[in-house]
Write an enzyme that holds these catalytic residues in place. Structure first.
Site, PDB file in Angstrom:
ATOM      1  CB  SER A   1      -0.800   0.058   1.445  1.00 62.60           C
ATOM      2  OG  SER A   1      -1.838   0.949   1.161  1.00 62.60           O
ATOM      3  CG  ASP A   2       3.097   4.836  -1.644  1.00 62.28           C
ATOM      4  OD1 ASP A   2       3.992   4.691  -0.937  1.00 62.28           O
ATOM      5  OD2 ASP A   2       2.935   5.839  -2.295  1.00 62.28           O
ATOM      6  CD  GLN A   3      -2.741   7.980   2.896  1.00 57.58           C
ATOM      7  OE1 GLN A   3      -2.032   8.257   3.666  1.00 57.58           O
ATOM      8  NE2 GLN A   3      -4.016   7.702   3.022  1.00 57.58           N
TER       9      GLN A   3
END
Length: 193
Positions: free
Chosen positions: A69-71
């Site tokens: 996951s990356d944001q």
């Protein structure tokens, strides 16, 4: 349920806490990938690419489903990084005061057996109250949100900064879209319930 080891490709305590909500056993590994954005890379493309890179970098020998996951936080069309210190956090929050910002969170699940990766994203909007410098300084001094995109912790006192939140999954704002993750895991034969 297929016999997969669930792996979270993250050292983020916030993502670990979110995944713990599902009450399934998992291990955490530190992803090894370059997180530098490509020139002119759109935020959605960036977070999905990095989610895939994180997931595939943490593959283990036994059958596994690896979650990456990356944001990023976007304000006025620009990606805003983690502030890393007090002054940057204050400046970010001053710039966000009275405005709406958007979080883009990329999500990937890599299946080590099939060597296939499913990728997606979720968005979340945060509408800030009109805040003065003193309010922002008090908040920053209390919560020290130096390693949080957008310079706040929504799961803590950061909620005081907001006028409203818009999105389908509040977990997305913290960094792991659990509703989408459950769908992806179920497609791989990994049942949560």
């Amino acid at each position: 349920m297929k016999n997969y080891q669930l792996v979270l490709a993250s050292t983020s305590p916030f993502r670990q806490q979110l995944l713990e909500k599902l009450s399934v056993p998992f291990i955490c590994l530190s992803p090894d990938c370059d997180e530098t954005p490509y020139e002119s890379e759109a935020p959605l493309d960036l977070v999905q690419r990095l989610a895939v890179n994180k997931a595939t970098s943490c593959s283990i020998k036994k059958p596994s489903l690896v979650i990456g996951s990356d944001q990023v936080c976007v304000i006025d069309g620009k990606i805003v990084g983690k502030p890393l210190n007090r002054e940057n956090a204050i400046n970010q929050l001053l710039a966000q005061s009275g405005k709406a910002i958007t979080f883009y969170t990329g999500l990937a699940v890599y299946n080590s057996v099939t060597n296939l990766t499913e990728v997606g994203y979720d968005t979340f909007e945060v509408h800030f109250r009109n805040l003065n410098r003193e309010q922002i300084e008090r908040y920053v001094d209390r919560e020290e949100p130096f390693y949080c995109a957008g310079s706040f912790k929504s799961e803590g006192m950061g909620i005081c900064l907001f006028e409203k939140l818009v999105g389908k999954d509040p977990n997305t704002l913290v960094g792991l879209p659990l509703i989408d993750l459950i769908d992806m895991l179920q497609k791989q034969g990994f049942e949560i319930l």
